[in-house]
Write an enzyme that holds these catalytic residues in place. Structure first.
Site, short mmCIF file in Angstrom:
data_model
loop_
_atom_site.label_atom_id
_atom_site.label_comp_id
_atom_site.label_asym_id
_atom_site.label_seq_id
_atom_site.Cartn_x
_atom_site.Cartn_y
_atom_site.Cartn_z
N SER A 1 -40.70 40.14 -95.84
CA SER A 1 -42.03 40.18 -96.45
C SER A 1 -43.09 39.50 -95.59
O SER A 1 -44.28 39.79 -95.73
CB SER A 1 -42.00 39.54 -97.84
OG SER A 1 -41.52 38.21 -97.78
N ASP A 47 -46.49 29.38 -103.73
CA ASP A 47 -46.06 30.14 -102.55
C ASP A 47 -46.56 29.46 -101.28
O ASP A 47 -47.75 29.54 -100.94
CB ASP A 47 -46.60 31.57 -102.63
CG ASP A 47 -46.09 32.46 -101.51
OD1 ASP A 47 -45.43 31.94 -100.59
OD2 ASP A 47 -46.35 33.68 -101.54
N HIS A 54 -45.64 32.71 -97.67
CA HIS A 54 -46.51 33.79 -97.20
C HIS A 54 -47.90 33.23 -96.89
O HIS A 54 -48.14 32.03 -97.04
CB HIS A 54 -46.58 34.89 -98.26
CG HIS A 54 -45.24 35.46 -98.59
ND1 HIS A 54 -44.49 35.04 -99.68
CD2 HIS A 54 -44.49 36.40 -97.96
CE1 HIS A 54 -43.34 35.70 -99.71
NE2 HIS A 54 -43.32 36.53 -98.67
#
Length: 398
Positions: A129, A370, A373
């Site tokens: 990702s 998060d 990312h």
């Protein structure tokens, strides 16, 4: 820090490395490569062009009042969990920096210039990702001048973007472990099966059609997994079996095997004449706890090189990638492997993650904060600055 697997405390055997010292590691793939897991070694030397090129990846983040170059309103390629503007991130200072190498200037991304460099070419992202995060950043930067036609396979393991007017294709292959795996469904509640010495043919059988391949992987190797070699169970990570029944191994064991196998697939791919960019591990920035123990990333500006260090696990992954890159370069001189080092720049950007601004308040998520990312727009946009310069060097030389 364990971004995805169960929390685990390990006895430290290696001190964290200051960022300034990481430059020394870059000599590993150029001058000294390690074969197997033994102490034997052999030398491989850089080309004259490599010796005279400016090191793009040693430098600092400097103010850039002109950023960002797109927003969540001008680009529709931003996924929800990276859409920090939409979910109310209050500060904007993280958008006002650019990367400055020590010994040269790194030109900012220019979509028209980039599309001229890649006319008639094809580019593949191979990874997880974070690789998709990078690709979406590139799509957003290109959206100022061009919009592609999108296609995806029925299983979603490959997505392609075709820029017809520029005869240019971008593809992404979803392969978070790079090697052959069992079902990649975390909801099943069992470790993944990784066949560490077998190719993932969803991408390895297709790379011959690409002129450029960016390969990367990292954070998924902290998830519970069974490791198979020669179709036999060899060990596991965070598996439920007691120690007496199975060998418990580290994430680094699988990470090394995966890159070695992936590079072997590239070196052996019939008809592949492209350039492989090896993008190194982009570390996460959890502070105050692990990802599942309240850790978060709330800083609002970059570190300088003297303010932080690379933690033990990130350093281990980074070193493995450099070592395996060195080995790959010696195994088949008909293939070109190029270092794409995002480790040194990105360890300095604790301010660039979504944190709590990748979802609505109160949303139930596996990783509520998060710090893996990157916000779009955000510091990951600099990766396209790197890519543009690396491609320029391939096309016109230094």
């Amino acid at each position: 820090m364990n971004p995805y697997g169960k929390s685990q405390t390990r006895k430290k055997t290696r001190k964290a490395a200051p960022i300034a010292a990481l430059a020394l590691l870059l000599t590993i793939p150029l001058y000294l490569s390690f074969t197997g897991d033994s102490s034997s070694s052999h030398q491989t030397f850089p080309s004259r062009a490599e010796l005279h090129q400016c090191d793009l990846f040693s430098g600092e983040w400097v103010p850039n009042p002109d950023g960002p170059y797109y927003t969540n309103e001008t680009c529709n390629a931003i996924q929800e969990h990276q859409n920090c503007m939409r979910f109310g991130r209050p500060d904007t200072g993280y958008l006002k920096w650019r990367w400055k190498p020590d010994a040269c200037e790194l030109p900012l991304f220019q979509p028209d210039r980039f599309l001229k460099l890649v006319r008639g070419k094809s580019l593949a992202f191979v990874g997880d990702s974070v690789a998709r995060n990078h690709m979406q950043s590139l799509l957003c930067l290109l959206s100022k001048v061009a919009h592609p036609i999108e296609w995806s396979d029925p299983l979603g393991k490959q997505i392609q973007y075709h820029y017809k007017e520029h005869d240019f294709n971008i593809s992404i292959f979803w392969t978070p472990f790079l090697v052959k795996t069992g079902i990649l469904d975390p909801s099943l509640g069992r470790p993944f099966d990784l066949y560490l010495d077998e190719f993932d043919d969803t991408w390895s059988n297709q790379i011959a059609q690409f002129h450029y391949v960016i390969i990367s992987a990292g954070h998924w190797f902290f998830r519970p997994s069974y490791f198979h070699l020669q179709r036999r169970l060899h060990g596991c990570l965070y598996c439920p079996e007691p120690d007496s029944n199975i060998t418990h191994l580290t994430p680094a064991f699988a990470h090394r095997w995966a890159f070695r196998t992936a590079f072997r697939a590239i070196n052996g791919a019939a008809g592949y004449k492209g350039v492989t960019f090896v993008r190194t591990f982009a570390p996460s920035h959890f502070e105050g706890g692990a990802w599942d123990k309240g850790g978060n990333c709330l800083r609002t500006k970059p570190f300088t090189r003297n303010e932080t260090s690379l933690d033990e696990k990130a350093l281990e992954f980074y070193t493995i990638q450099l070592e395996e890159l060195g080995i790959a370069r010696t195994q088949n001189r008909g293939r070109r492997f190029v270092l794409f080092d995002t480790t040194k720049p990105m360890v300095l950007r604790p301010d660039g993650h979504p944190s709590i601004y990748g979802h609505l308040p109160g949303a139930k998520l596996v990783m509520s904060n998060d710090c893996v990312h990157w916000c779009l727009p955000g510091p990951i946009d600099a990766w396209s600055d790197f890519l543009q310069e690396l491609l320029r060097r391939e096309v016109v030389g230094n």
